[in-house]
Design a protein around this motif. Sequence first.
Motif, PDB file in Angstrom:
ATOM      1  N   UNK A 200       9.836 -14.478 -15.939  1.00 42.33           N
ATOM      2  CA  UNK A 200      10.754 -13.379 -15.663  1.00 42.33           C
ATOM      3  C   UNK A 200      11.228 -12.703 -16.950  1.00 42.33           C
ATOM      4  N   UNK A 201      11.464 -13.479 -17.992  1.00 40.26           N
ATOM      5  CA  UNK A 201      11.922 -12.882 -19.257  1.00 40.26           C
ATOM      6  C   UNK A 201      10.891 -11.918 -19.827  1.00 40.26           C
ATOM      7  N   UNK A 202       9.621 -12.297 -19.748  1.00 37.49           N
ATOM      8  CA  UNK A 202       8.570 -11.403 -20.258  1.00 37.49           C
ATOM      9  C   UNK A 202       8.484 -10.150 -19.395  1.00 37.49           C
ATOM     10  N   UNK A 203       8.666 -10.309 -18.087  1.00 32.97           N
ATOM     11  CA  UNK A 203       8.672  -9.145 -17.205  1.00 32.97           C
ATOM     12  C   UNK A 203       9.847  -8.231 -17.542  1.00 32.97           C
ATOM     13  N   UNK A 204      11.030  -8.829 -17.791  1.00 34.74           N
ATOM     14  CA  UNK A 204      12.197  -8.042 -18.164  1.00 34.74           C
ATOM     15  C   UNK A 204      11.894  -7.197 -19.401  1.00 34.74           C
ATOM     16  N   UNK A 205      11.254  -7.791 -20.389  1.00 40.23           N
ATOM     17  CA  UNK A 205      10.919  -7.061 -21.602  1.00 40.23           C
ATOM     18  C   UNK A 205       9.910  -5.954 -21.348  1.00 40.23           C
ATOM     19  N   UNK A 206       8.894  -6.223 -20.528  1.00 40.21           N
ATOM     20  CA  UNK A 206       7.880  -5.214 -20.232  1.00 40.21           C
ATOM     21  C   UNK A 206       8.481  -4.034 -19.488  1.00 40.21           C
ATOM     22  N   UNK A 207       9.427  -4.321 -18.597  1.00 41.88           N
ATOM     23  CA  UNK A 207      10.089  -3.254 -17.846  1.00 41.88           C
ATOM     24  C   UNK A 207      11.049  -2.477 -18.742  1.00 41.88           C
ATOM     25  N   UNK A 208      11.867  -3.196 -19.484  1.00 40.31           N
ATOM     26  CA  UNK A 208      12.862  -2.553 -20.335  1.00 40.31           C
ATOM     27  C   UNK A 208      12.218  -1.702 -21.425  1.00 40.31           C
ATOM     28  N   UNK A 209      11.123  -2.200 -22.010  1.00 40.11           N
ATOM     29  CA  UNK A 209      10.475  -1.486 -23.109  1.00 40.11           C
ATOM     30  C   UNK A 209       9.473  -0.448 -22.629  1.00 40.11           C
ATOM     31  N   UNK A 210       9.387  -0.269 -21.314  1.00 41.94           N
ATOM     32  CA  UNK A 210       8.522   0.741 -20.708  1.00 41.94           C
ATOM     33  C   UNK A 210       7.047   0.487 -20.950  1.00 41.94           C
ATOM     34  N   UNK A 211       6.682  -0.792 -21.076  1.00 43.95           N
ATOM     35  CA  UNK A 211       5.260  -1.128 -21.059  1.00 43.95           C
ATOM     36  C   UNK A 211       4.704  -0.870 -19.661  1.00 43.95           C
ATOM     37  N   UNK A 212       5.542  -1.106 -18.665  1.00 41.27           N
ATOM     38  CA  UNK A 212       5.203  -0.771 -17.286  1.00 41.27           C
ATOM     39  C   UNK A 212       6.176   0.300 -16.829  1.00 41.27           C
ATOM     40  N   UNK A 213       5.659   1.304 -16.091  1.00 40.00           N
ATOM     41  CA  UNK A 213       6.483   2.443 -15.720  1.00 40.00           C
ATOM     42  C   UNK A 213       6.260   2.794 -14.258  1.00 40.00           C
ATOM     43  N   UNK A 214       7.199   3.516 -13.708  1.00 41.52           N
ATOM     44  CA  UNK A 214       7.143   3.878 -12.297  1.00 41.52           C
ATOM     45  C   UNK A 214       7.952   2.902 -11.478  1.00 41.52           C
TER      46      UNK A 214
ATOM     47  N   UNK B  61      16.982 -24.269  -4.911  1.00 38.86           N
ATOM     48  CA  UNK B  61      15.862 -23.333  -5.085  1.00 38.86           C
ATOM     49  C   UNK B  61      16.297 -21.912  -4.743  1.00 38.86           C
ATOM     50  N   UNK B  62      17.102 -21.769  -3.704  1.00 43.74           N
ATOM     51  CA  UNK B  62      17.629 -20.449  -3.361  1.00 43.74           C
ATOM     52  C   UNK B  62      18.470 -19.897  -4.511  1.00 43.74           C
ATOM     53  N   UNK B  63      19.296 -20.719  -5.090  1.00 40.53           N
ATOM     54  CA  UNK B  63      20.124 -20.292  -6.212  1.00 40.53           C
ATOM     55  C   UNK B  63      19.265 -19.896  -7.408  1.00 40.53           C
ATOM     56  N   UNK B  64      18.209 -20.652  -7.658  1.00 38.99           N
ATOM     57  CA  UNK B  64      17.293 -20.345  -8.763  1.00 38.99           C
ATOM     58  C   UNK B  64      16.658 -18.968  -8.573  1.00 38.99           C
ATOM     59  N   UNK B  65      16.176 -18.694  -7.362  1.00 41.01           N
ATOM     60  CA  UNK B  65      15.558 -17.398  -7.082  1.00 41.01           C
ATOM     61  C   UNK B  65      16.569 -16.273  -7.287  1.00 41.01           C
ATOM     62  N   UNK B  66      17.783 -16.449  -6.810  1.00 41.15           N
ATOM     63  CA  UNK B  66      18.809 -15.434  -6.991  1.00 41.15           C
ATOM     64  C   UNK B  66      19.128 -15.179  -8.452  1.00 41.15           C
ATOM     65  N   UNK B  67      19.165 -16.251  -9.233  1.00 41.40           N
ATOM     66  CA  UNK B  67      19.458 -16.109 -10.657  1.00 41.40           C
ATOM     67  C   UNK B  67      18.350 -15.352 -11.378  1.00 41.40           C
ATOM     68  N   UNK B  68      17.105 -15.650 -11.041  1.00 41.99           N
ATOM     69  CA  UNK B  68      15.973 -14.973 -11.692  1.00 41.99           C
ATOM     70  C   UNK B  68      15.922 -13.498 -11.308  1.00 41.99           C
ATOM     71  N   UNK B  69      16.233 -13.198 -10.063  1.00 41.75           N
ATOM     72  CA  UNK B  69      16.290 -11.798  -9.646  1.00 41.75           C
ATOM     73  C   UNK B  69      17.415 -11.071 -10.378  1.00 41.75           C
ATOM     74  N   UNK B  70      18.523 -11.751 -10.604  1.00 37.76           N
ATOM     75  CA  UNK B  70      19.628 -11.152 -11.339  1.00 37.76           C
ATOM     76  C   UNK B  70      19.238 -10.751 -12.743  1.00 37.76           C
ATOM     77  N   UNK B  71      18.402 -11.553 -13.381  1.00 37.40           N
ATOM     78  CA  UNK B  71      17.906 -11.213 -14.716  1.00 37.40           C
ATOM     79  C   UNK B  71      17.124  -9.901 -14.672  1.00 37.40           C
TER      80      UNK B  71
END
Length: 300
Positions: free
Chosen positions: A33-47, A76-86
Amino acid sequence: MALESLRYQRGSLEVLNQRLLPGQLRYERVGDVERAWGAIRDMEVRGAPAIALVGCLSLAVELAGGSGPTEDLGALEEFVGQRLGVLLGARPTAVNMAREAQRLRAFVRTRVETPGVTPQQLRESIIEYIEGLLEKDRGDNRSIGEHGARHILQGVPGGGPVTLLTHCNTGTLATAGYGTALAVVVGADRVAANGDVANKIGTFQLAVVARHLRVPFYVAAPSSSCDPSLPGGHLIPIEERPKAELTHLGGVLLADPEVDVWNPAFDVTPHELITGGIITEWGVFAPQELRQALEERGGN
């Protein structure tokens, strides 16, 4: 062969780094998720749809790799919610990530409350749910292209060729050529209830010019980009990009170090300028028709 914005198979996700185009064509691994956050934030992925997909698929990759609690449903539910929050903090203007996170949380809650469900079954069902989003997005894109093309061609005398000017990622409608008719097609990161649209900076200017020249102006957006909770575009949060994107080139400062910079990533186009219509996977709607269409199909 058309470029793919992402490549996914269970346990593996790669995204096309759009910051390197057109000089380089490079897919980069997104393992969490952290790598995805960076790719989204830095506009490596767009749209907006791709942002939601990369975010959710990165969570699926983590779950497939065994991340998160294994013995307790609630944990596990809490873990998923936390990762989505990131992920939600990466790009606030695009509504798709927030919408898919809300839906995924609701799905997980329902599964947790289902008698007899084990943590492993919950994990598997979450992965399958997310993988279903990828297939749905592909189907929606095809529908948007078909509805948009049909609507645009209806206005062409004699069914002749069409020239399209596109702005932002408009999927299968992103075609170009010389012809007897012209239309402008743009994407959207969020569509308010009244049809106002937030999209990449420069969209508003195109809309004004199109209106002046009497050229039909269309917005191509899946229903997941529509946000009926916001009455108008003035309430859409607009991201601001780092000032260095405007003051530096290749790491070299090109402006006064003390210069003030305002670098919005999006602008808002009023619904009055969307003269062609809003193209969704359900069909083409005038801005004033969109709210009713959303309500009739479950409120989105």
